[in-house]
Scaffold this motif. Sequence first.
Motif, PDB file in Angstrom:
ATOM      1  N   UNK A 153      -2.155 -52.166  53.893  1.00 19.83           N
ATOM      2  CA  UNK A 153      -2.188 -52.717  55.261  1.00 19.83           C
ATOM      3  C   UNK A 153      -3.354 -52.169  56.069  1.00 19.83           C
ATOM      4  N   UNK A 154      -4.150 -51.287  55.442  1.00 23.75           N
ATOM      5  CA  UNK A 154      -5.364 -50.818  56.122  1.00 23.75           C
ATOM      6  C   UNK A 154      -6.561 -51.672  55.726  1.00 23.75           C
ATOM      7  N   UNK A 155      -6.279 -52.813  55.124  1.00 25.99           N
ATOM      8  CA  UNK A 155      -7.384 -53.643  54.614  1.00 25.99           C
ATOM      9  C   UNK A 155      -8.225 -54.177  55.769  1.00 25.99           C
ATOM     10  N   UNK A 156      -9.506 -54.397  55.462  1.00 28.87           N
ATOM     11  CA  UNK A 156     -10.406 -55.000  56.457  1.00 28.87           C
ATOM     12  C   UNK A 156     -10.925 -56.323  55.885  1.00 28.87           C
ATOM     13  N   UNK A 431      -9.692 -55.507  71.634  1.00 29.67           N
ATOM     14  CA  UNK A 431      -8.575 -55.717  72.563  1.00 29.67           C
ATOM     15  C   UNK A 431      -7.918 -57.063  72.260  1.00 29.67           C
ATOM     16  N   UNK A 432      -8.743 -58.030  71.948  1.00 30.46           N
ATOM     17  CA  UNK A 432      -8.195 -59.374  71.676  1.00 30.46           C
ATOM     18  C   UNK A 432      -7.234 -59.339  70.490  1.00 30.46           C
ATOM     19  N   UNK A 433      -7.615 -58.676  69.397  1.00 31.86           N
ATOM     20  CA  UNK A 433      -6.771 -58.722  68.200  1.00 31.86           C
ATOM     21  C   UNK A 433      -5.527 -57.880  68.346  1.00 31.86           C
ATOM     22  N   UNK A 434      -5.639 -56.797  69.087  1.00 31.32           N
ATOM     23  CA  UNK A 434      -4.423 -56.014  69.358  1.00 31.32           C
ATOM     24  C   UNK A 434      -3.449 -56.850  70.199  1.00 31.32           C
ATOM     25  N   UNK A 435      -3.976 -57.533  71.207  1.00 33.00           N
ATOM     26  CA  UNK A 435      -3.139 -58.372  72.082  1.00 33.00           C
ATOM     27  C   UNK A 435      -2.544 -59.546  71.313  1.00 33.00           C
ATOM     28  N   UNK A 436      -3.311 -60.079  70.380  1.00 35.62           N
ATOM     29  CA  UNK A 436      -2.839 -61.227  69.585  1.00 35.62           C
ATOM     30  C   UNK A 436      -1.614 -60.827  68.766  1.00 35.62           C
ATOM     31  N   UNK A 437      -1.636 -59.612  68.235  1.00 39.20           N
ATOM     32  CA  UNK A 437      -0.483 -59.133  67.455  1.00 39.20           C
ATOM     33  C   UNK A 437       0.747 -59.042  68.356  1.00 39.20           C
ATOM     34  N   UNK A 487      -5.906 -57.428  60.061  1.00 38.14           N
ATOM     35  CA  UNK A 487      -7.136 -57.292  59.253  1.00 38.14           C
ATOM     36  C   UNK A 487      -8.351 -57.213  60.183  1.00 38.14           C
ATOM     37  N   UNK A 488      -8.342 -58.054  61.203  1.00 36.38           N
ATOM     38  CA  UNK A 488      -9.470 -58.036  62.154  1.00 36.38           C
ATOM     39  C   UNK A 488      -9.445 -56.744  62.963  1.00 36.38           C
ATOM     40  N   UNK A 489      -8.256 -56.329  63.372  1.00 36.61           N
ATOM     41  CA  UNK A 489      -8.151 -55.098  64.162  1.00 36.61           C
ATOM     42  C   UNK A 489      -8.634 -53.906  63.335  1.00 36.61           C
ATOM     43  N   UNK A 508      -5.504 -48.650  71.795  1.00 35.79           N
ATOM     44  CA  UNK A 508      -5.578 -50.097  71.557  1.00 35.79           C
ATOM     45  C   UNK A 508      -4.776 -50.443  70.305  1.00 35.79           C
ATOM     46  N   UNK A 509      -4.999 -49.673  69.236  1.00 36.78           N
ATOM     47  CA  UNK A 509      -4.271 -49.952  67.985  1.00 36.78           C
ATOM     48  C   UNK A 509      -2.774 -49.701  68.192  1.00 36.78           C
ATOM     49  N   UNK A 510      -2.442 -48.669  68.956  1.00 33.71           N
ATOM     50  CA  UNK A 510      -1.023 -48.382  69.190  1.00 33.71           C
ATOM     51  C   UNK A 510      -0.327 -49.499  69.956  1.00 33.71           C
ATOM     52  N   UNK A 511      -1.062 -50.202  70.820  1.00 37.39           N
ATOM     53  CA  UNK A 511      -0.411 -51.292  71.579  1.00 37.39           C
ATOM     54  C   UNK A 511       0.031 -52.414  70.638  1.00 37.39           C
ATOM     55  N   UNK A 512      -0.757 -52.635  69.589  1.00 36.86           N
ATOM     56  CA  UNK A 512      -0.323 -53.644  68.604  1.00 36.86           C
ATOM     57  C   UNK A 512       0.963 -53.158  67.946  1.00 36.86           C
TER      58      UNK A 512
END
Length: 547
Positions: A153-156, A431-437, A487-489, A508-512
């Motif tokens: 799950x750490x994939x990019x 920020x966008x990808x964290x918010x999207x999650x 993946x984007x995040x 930011x990552x924690x908000x997801x």
Amino acid sequence: TATVSRRSGNYEPSVWDFNFIQSLNSTYTGECYAKQASELKQQVDGMLQEGAMEQVDQLELIDNLQNLGIAPHFQDKIKQILESIYQSNYGATHKPKQMKDLHATALEFRLLRQHGFHIPQEIFDCFKNEKGDFKASLGEDTKGLLQLYEASFLLTEGESSLEQAREFTTNLLQENLNNIDDDNLSLLVHRALELPRHCMLLRANVRWFLDAYGRRPDMNPTLFELAKLDFNIYQANVQQELKHISSWWKETGLAEKLPFSRDRVVESYFWTTGIEPLEQGHERLLSTKIIMLETVLDDIFDVYATPEELQLFYDVIQRWDLESIEKLPIYMQIYFVALNNTVNEIAYHILKQQGVVIIPHLRKSWMDLCEAYMKEAVWYNNGVKPSLKEYLDNAWISVGVPTFLYQVYFLVTNPIEKEATKYLDEYHDIIRWSSMIARLADDVATAGDELERGDVPKSVQCYMNETSASDEEAREAMRLLIWEAWKKLNTYRISSSCPFPEVFIQNVVNLARVGQSIYQYGDGYGYQHFETKNKDRMMSMLFDPVA
Ligand SMILES: CC1(C)[C@@H]2CC[C@@]1(C)[C@@H](OP(=O)([O-])OP(=O)([O-])[O-])C2
Ligand SMILES: [Mg+2]
Ligand SMILES: [Mg+2]
Ligand SMILES: [Mg+2]
Ligand SMILES: [Mg+2]
Ligand SMILES: [Mg+2]
């Protein structure tokens, strides 16, 4: 005047009211416990001496420290150990790697990547056959499969081998689920399949890991004692913060004056337990106010206000025109002045701390949120069914996380960099990808109730409108979109071009992770009575000390 028909969210009063929160008290605020904890920290520190144990044992110890929530006390030692493991296995002085088992390889991969060392996905190639598939014989190694699952799950972007690993391990773990004889391992697998370690909010799971760790035969008593004590001390601190928030909330009178909206002090605070490190106490209080004000604003737009009222409200907010609020209904006047007070309070905190005026930035973050809320309200009132893309392009903002993170940047960053505020203004992709999650997790959990009472079609419904998918298939499609967003995040997280300091990126990552955790068992925010798993977790995390 004709009585206006208004919708209702059918939100019940909070199960944790003002008096309950004010009555919270924990013995763990005492000095003696802090002293006991520091003695135990000394002993654990000794366990982290260089070369004290095999690499895999060091990694296991670090993984346990992290899961038990006490890694922050040993961050420097942990970094040193990981640095030397990186150097010996990947750095200039690396020795030819002795063949490691899957468990050790995947654990090393995950911990090193998590700490910013970009380990290539190719280290897993030795577990594939000549066709490039993961060897079926790995099916017997549940412990190794679990670690590879967590690591995947750490994939990019573009790491297809990790994508392959995720599918391979998910299928095998699900197949083997009911015949894992080791009870502890079976528990870990069940939990990981619900939500991978990388995507879960650690703070919300420390209690679970504590209970699981206490049952292990190889449990280290010193580690266990420190972890339990640290958990109780953390909880005592949290209860003090909850009391402050609860007093502020009562003083605003918003729950009383706007009874249609959600009165959720504890759940709002849960959103900000992702704000680490712990010493951001005062900042976490200010952050919680943002979440509570977002919630009321969301309910004004989603549930209560008439289209005419919203138009008036929207114009006043876009001009931030305090002089013209008389034309608003009283509930909107009260809200706007309360919002303005908190904007000024946050701005004052930063002005005092750094001599920088950020009021225009703070107001902009709220104007942007109202822009997104208004778009949804217009769609709803005009019966518009947006395409999934149209909806999501707006809904990653309307979930409120960009507005929240924008302000968190100022609260956790000292000194504030001018350059970064430019990226904030455009809501940088991280920020966008964290918010999207958070948005997708929110929709999967809340869309049913929202559609029932009347709300804009959510991602689940937009997807169903565009395809012939069933509700369940649409939810599954949204879960896949969540993995795409991770993946984007993950990609932005490690890219050197990310213009933010590490502590903000962590938040930011924690908000997801908060978004995925609070909606893990349904709408843990709006409906406390039905989502008992959420309620139980919040009580064990915030109210019940561990014995
Ligand atoms: C803090 C929040 C994430 C934001 C305001 C309250 C929330 C819990 C969520 O509430 P919800 O009604 O589900 O939002 P939306 O679906 O109406 O955007 C949106
Ligand atoms: Mg909304
Ligand atoms: Mg809503
Ligand atoms: Mg809505
Ligand atoms: Mg929702
Ligand atoms: Mg909801």
